[in-house]
Enzyme design. Structure first.
Site, PDB file in Angstrom:
ATOM      1  N   LYS A  27       0.864  -1.128   0.020  1.00 26.78           N
ATOM      2  CA  LYS A  27       0.077  -0.169   0.009  1.00 26.78           C
ATOM      3  C   LYS A  27       0.831   1.171   0.028  1.00 26.78           C
ATOM      4  O   LYS A  27       2.127   1.113   0.156  1.00 26.78           O
ATOM      5  CB  LYS A  27      -0.803   0.009   1.124  1.00 26.78           C
ATOM      6  CG  LYS A  27       0.029   0.045   2.386  1.00 26.78           C
ATOM      7  CD  LYS A  27      -1.032  -0.111   3.803  1.00 26.78           C
ATOM      8  CE  LYS A  27      -0.251  -0.179   5.073  1.00 26.78           C
ATOM      9  NZ  LYS A  27      -1.136  -0.622   5.887  1.00 26.78           N
ATOM     10  N   TYR A  62      13.587  31.707   2.939  1.00 24.24           N
ATOM     11  CA  TYR A  62      12.546  32.180   3.219  1.00 24.24           C
ATOM     12  C   TYR A  62      12.330  32.725   4.629  1.00 24.24           C
ATOM     13  O   TYR A  62      12.590  31.762   5.498  1.00 24.24           O
ATOM     14  CB  TYR A  62      11.355  31.073   2.900  1.00 24.24           C
ATOM     15  CG  TYR A  62      11.021  31.028   1.450  1.00 24.24           C
ATOM     16  CD1 TYR A  62      10.447  32.355   0.645  1.00 24.24           C
ATOM     17  CD2 TYR A  62      10.775  30.047   0.879  1.00 24.24           C
ATOM     18  CE1 TYR A  62      10.100  32.343  -0.522  1.00 24.24           C
ATOM     19  CE2 TYR A  62      10.456  29.808  -0.416  1.00 24.24           C
ATOM     20  CZ  TYR A  62       9.882  30.993  -1.037  1.00 24.24           C
ATOM     21  OH  TYR A  62       9.764  30.936  -2.630  1.00 24.24           O
TER      22      TYR A  62
HETATM   23  C1  LIG Z   1      -0.243  -1.647   6.935  1.00 26.22           C
HETATM   24  C2  LIG Z   1      -0.769  -2.445   7.539  1.00 26.22           C
HETATM   25  C3  LIG Z   1       0.095  -3.671   7.931  1.00 26.22           C
HETATM   26  C4  LIG Z   1       1.504  -3.579   7.535  1.00 26.22           C
HETATM   27  O1  LIG Z   1       2.012  -2.991   8.839  1.00 26.22           O
HETATM   28  P1  LIG Z   1       3.791  -2.969   8.945  1.00 26.22           P
HETATM   29  O2  LIG Z   1       3.971  -2.539  10.235  1.00 26.22           O
HETATM   30  O3  LIG Z   1       4.271  -2.064   8.060  1.00 26.22           O
HETATM   31  O4  LIG Z   1       4.209  -4.369   8.595  1.00 26.22           O
HETATM   32  C5  LIG Z   1      -0.707  -4.917   8.130  1.00 26.22           C
HETATM   33  N1  LIG Z   1      -1.874  -4.790   8.439  1.00 26.22           N
HETATM   34  C6  LIG Z   1      -2.819  -3.823   8.274  1.00 26.22           C
HETATM   35  C7  LIG Z   1      -4.103  -4.008   8.412  1.00 26.22           C
HETATM   36  C8  LIG Z   1      -2.182  -2.578   7.776  1.00 26.22           C
HETATM   37  O5  LIG Z   1      -3.015  -1.506   7.615  1.00 26.22           O
END
Ligand SMILES: *Cc1c(COP(=O)(O)O)cnc(C)c1O
Length: 350
Positions: free
Chosen positions: A3, A234
């Site tokens: 993701k 800035y």
């Molecule tokens: C993002 C996410 C993960 C992964 O988490 P990490 O700490 O990056 O391993 C796992 N389960 C869910 C439901 C998530 O949203």
């Protein structure tokens, strides 16, 4: 977990690589993210953790072969309406809130949901999942155990109702390292895949030896001597206390180098630290290179990664602005070109 553009690493490239490595599943937040992967030719099963937004996205799940996560009763009805038209099976994973208070049906809604699924042709409950709130905190082990216990109770009710989901999954990266009891038959690792773990796993966790997958480089595009007492950038938030050598870097907050790094962060040049001075702007950032021996126009600048014997980790960058490494790599925008190397090739020079 790929993701958020694979935590900033580039979802398509990372997913193709993982697919070649034989990964079983990919996980994304949004159906839009999954569709991007399908359009790039990714064939692996994809779990959409955020489920679907409205009926149109439920159809997307059907059309692109995506597996949605269900976390509300009415989502069952939406899937049922899609199945009634397509007359084909739709598999989904059910997410249960066992204590995090975020996405997931409340435990008391489990029976009504199962009843509804049982009454609906074509819907297949293929996975059950939950998410742990504090798998990285040994001091909260009691709470984690409660979550695990509640999940087991829910699994028992699900079996009792005559369902036999293929997948049972709980563990993110910290839980994968610290809670073998949470492994189920699938783990949802994100950070670990990218070698990000120093600020997200428990201090006592059994973490395999991992190095970060990502480095971030730029180059000096202008080198300028300025007088003492000169206010830079800035708002002139930094004033030189001595005659100084200031380098301009073609990276700014549009690239993901957040404005919070103004007068806070550091970079590495020729194995030496140089502080960010003045405000980070949209496209440009200044660093004080007065003390960098041998500095020259065009020098490589390391924002994340190693330079000679020194290292700036995404975890270090995160600590400077009070966040975690994930937010640092996720922030890298599409304006930053990505180059993918396998572990054993020498790094090309750009
Ligand atoms: C993002 C996410 C993960 C992964 O988490 P990490 O700490 O990056 O391993 C796992 N389960 C869910 C439901 C998530 O949203």
């Amino acid at each position: 977990m790929v993701k958020a553009n694979a935590y900033g690493h580039g979802a398509v490239a990372i997913s193709s690589y993982l697919e070649k490595e034989g990964i079983d599943w990919l996980g994304v937040a949004l159906t839009e993210e999954a569709i991007e992967l399908r359009q790039a030719g990714i064939k692996s099963p994809i779990l959409c953790l955020g489920g679907f937004w409205q009926t149109a996205q439920a159809y997307d799940c059907f059309n692109y072969g995506l597996t949605p996560t269900v976390y509300r009763l009415d989502m069952v009805d939406t899937l049922a309406s899609v199945a009634a038209i397509t007359q084909q099976e739709i598999k989904f994973h059910l997410k249960i809130d066992t204590g995090m208070g975020r996405l997931g049906i409340a435990v008391k809604e489990l029976s009504p949901l199962l009843a509804r699924v049982a009454d609906t042709p074509y819907l297949i409950l293929d996975g059950v999942m939950t998410h742990l709130a504090s798998a990285d905190e040994p001091a909260k082990a009691e709470f984690t155990l409660q979550q695990l216990k509640l999940f087991q109770d829910c699994l028992a009710s699900i079996k009792g109702a005559g369902f036999h989901p293929t997948y049972r999954h709980i563990a993110n990266s910290p839980a994968t390292c610290a809670w073998p009891a949470a492994h189920g038959n699938m783990v949802r690792v994100g950070g670990l895949l990218y070698g990000l773990w120093r600020d997200v796993t428990a201090p006592n966790a059994n973490v395999p030896s991992l190095s970060p997958a990502l480095s971030l480089y730029t180059r000096i595009i202008l080198l300028k001597e300025v007088a003492a007492g000169m206010a830079l950038g800035y708002g002139g938030t930094f004033s030189t206390s001595r005659k100084s050598l200031i380098a301009t870097l073609p990276i700014g907050y549009r690239d993901g180098l957040r404005r919070n790094y103004s007068n806070v962060g550091q970079v590495l040049i020729r194995g030496q630290y140089a502080p960010i001075v003045g405000r980070v702007s949209m496209d440009l950032t200044l660093v004080d290179v007065t003390d960098v021996r041998g500095v020259a126009l065009g020098d490589e600048v390391v924002l994340i990664g190693t330079s000679q014997a020194r290292l700036i980790g995404a975890e270090d960058m995160a600590a400077w602005i009070d966040t975690i490494s994930y937010e640092v790599t996720c922030a890298l925008s599409e304006r930053v070109p990505r180059f993918y190397l396998d572990t054993y090739s020498p790094r090309p020079v750009f």
